[in-house]
Design a protein around this motif. Structure first.
Motif: not given
Lengths: 238, 238
Positions: B72, B230-235, A176-178, B70, A207
């Motif tokens: 966003l 702020y953005t966070v990528i989460d795998v 996810a991308y937040r 992405i 997303v």
DNA sequence: CAGTGGTCTAGACCACCTA
DNA sequence: AGGTGGTCTAGACCACTGG
């Protein structure tokens, strides 16, 4: 279950239960390798995972230490990285989902771009009010391609969509991308979340993609500023 | 430089420059192993890192694919995980730091708890206004133990504290724990950030620790809601 | 110096996907 | 069946730390 996961789970349990207290050194990789009857590199892989979770830190040449509990964070915090969704975080019995709108639509160009699909591909347009202990908590606006999440029903919306995707459709999340921002309240926030005229809102725009790389969700989740925060753990060099 | 880092950097460059376009498969691990003359497991380690950054995703049994950019995110986004600080993110020439207060103090019990130190341990109490392109951007309130960051001067505060810690003191960051919330504006926000009476604010509260496990910073960074996210990528599954 | 974690290898075997 | 990524091993060597 993979060996490194078993090892990580066991050590995690020991840390959380106090067998290995904060700031103390835990056994070295060789000892763990003997205890679990695996090679040292498998122990290392397990410890790497725990380090990424922020439970331990390693000092090359010295040992591995338990990281003290970090004193930030309150009851309503959510880890910013979580695929289980609200129901699993707070408990199914505490979370109530009220579908407000549940419509089929063609995505706007903006939504199609986020979902990486054509504007001719039908999507669900879902607005849900999530309640915690009966009180309005989060207003969630979700778009999902019908093709990827077929046969969605009102009954599922009252529970957990994630549970349906994962357990019934057997689809795995990839990532996810937040994006997290603050914003001014909207009329919907005032109507459903009891926001006042000027109550600051916290919004998470995300997303989500599946393990096969297809974007499965674009959503925004809004809550009143003092109801929930998001937490991020961030470890150097991994 | 470690081999897996060299490999990761090379492949990252190829992805960002379009040699491997989004949604396409990249060469398999065996090919990379031959190209870089390393074992396959070293290639895997490099790819794991890129997957955590959200650049690629892997489908076991199929191959490794570039994840599309992405859609966003705006210009003023900051990755929620970054140790380099504002100056490095936006460029030293664009960032201006104005020290507002710079005092020595004993920490309150609350601050001492965050820093995991005694209330008798002297700390800096620093309030800085960070400007971007000359305009007020972020109001940053920082506490740091004097013992860990000796000889801090007003001159350093006008630049980058992180740069001083990393380059001059030669200390390595271990990790950070961040909590992101929205809040109502304070008088300080109105005074320094041009916030209005009811302007929603975004606040990042963080504890940063060094590679040796000692907590080096407790800080809050506030900005007007529409100035920064702020953005966070989460795998999944790492 | 001894002890720790980190990197890397060559190769075996497994799980998964497509055909 | 053939190809992909994933797990795991035994062991070599290196980098770092503290005494």
């Amino acid at each position: 279950m993979k060996k490194y996961q078993v090892i990580a789970n066991t050590i995690r349990k020991r840390i959380l239960s106090g067998v290995y207290p904060p700031k103390t050194m835990i056994p070295d990789q060789k000892q763990f390798a003997e205890e679990f009857d695996v090679s040292m590199i498998t122990v290392k892989k397990a410890l790497d995972g725990l380090a990424r979770e922020g439970l331990i830190f390693k000092k090359s040449g010295l040992g591995t230490f338990v990281l003290g509990k970090i004193p930030l964070g309150g009851t309503y915090d959510s880890p910013a990285n979580a695929f289980d969704g609200l129901s699993a975080q707070q408990g199914t019995d505490r979370v109530d989902s009220v579908p407000l709108t549940f419509e089929l639509a063609f995505p706007t160009p903006a939504v199609a771009e986020k979902l990486d699909c054509k504007t001719s591909e039908p999507v669900y347009d879902i607005l849900r009010l999530r309640k915690l202990d009966g009180k309005p908590f989060i207003l969630e606006h979700t778009y999902m391609p019908v093709r990827l999440v077929p046969d969605l029903t009102d009954g599922i919306l009252k529970g957990s969509i994630y549970h349906y995707i994962h357990e019934d459709l057997k689809l795995a999340f990839g990532g996810a991308y937040r994006q997290i921002h603050a914003s001014e309240p909207t009329d919907q926030d005032r109507q459903y979340l009891n926001a006042g005229e000027h109550t600051p809102m916290l919004e998470v725009e995300q997303v989500v993609w599946l393990a096969n790389g297809e974007n499965v969700e674009y959503s925004t989740s809004r809550n009143v500023f003092d109801q929930r925060s998001y937490t991020v753990i961030d470890v150097n060099d991994f």
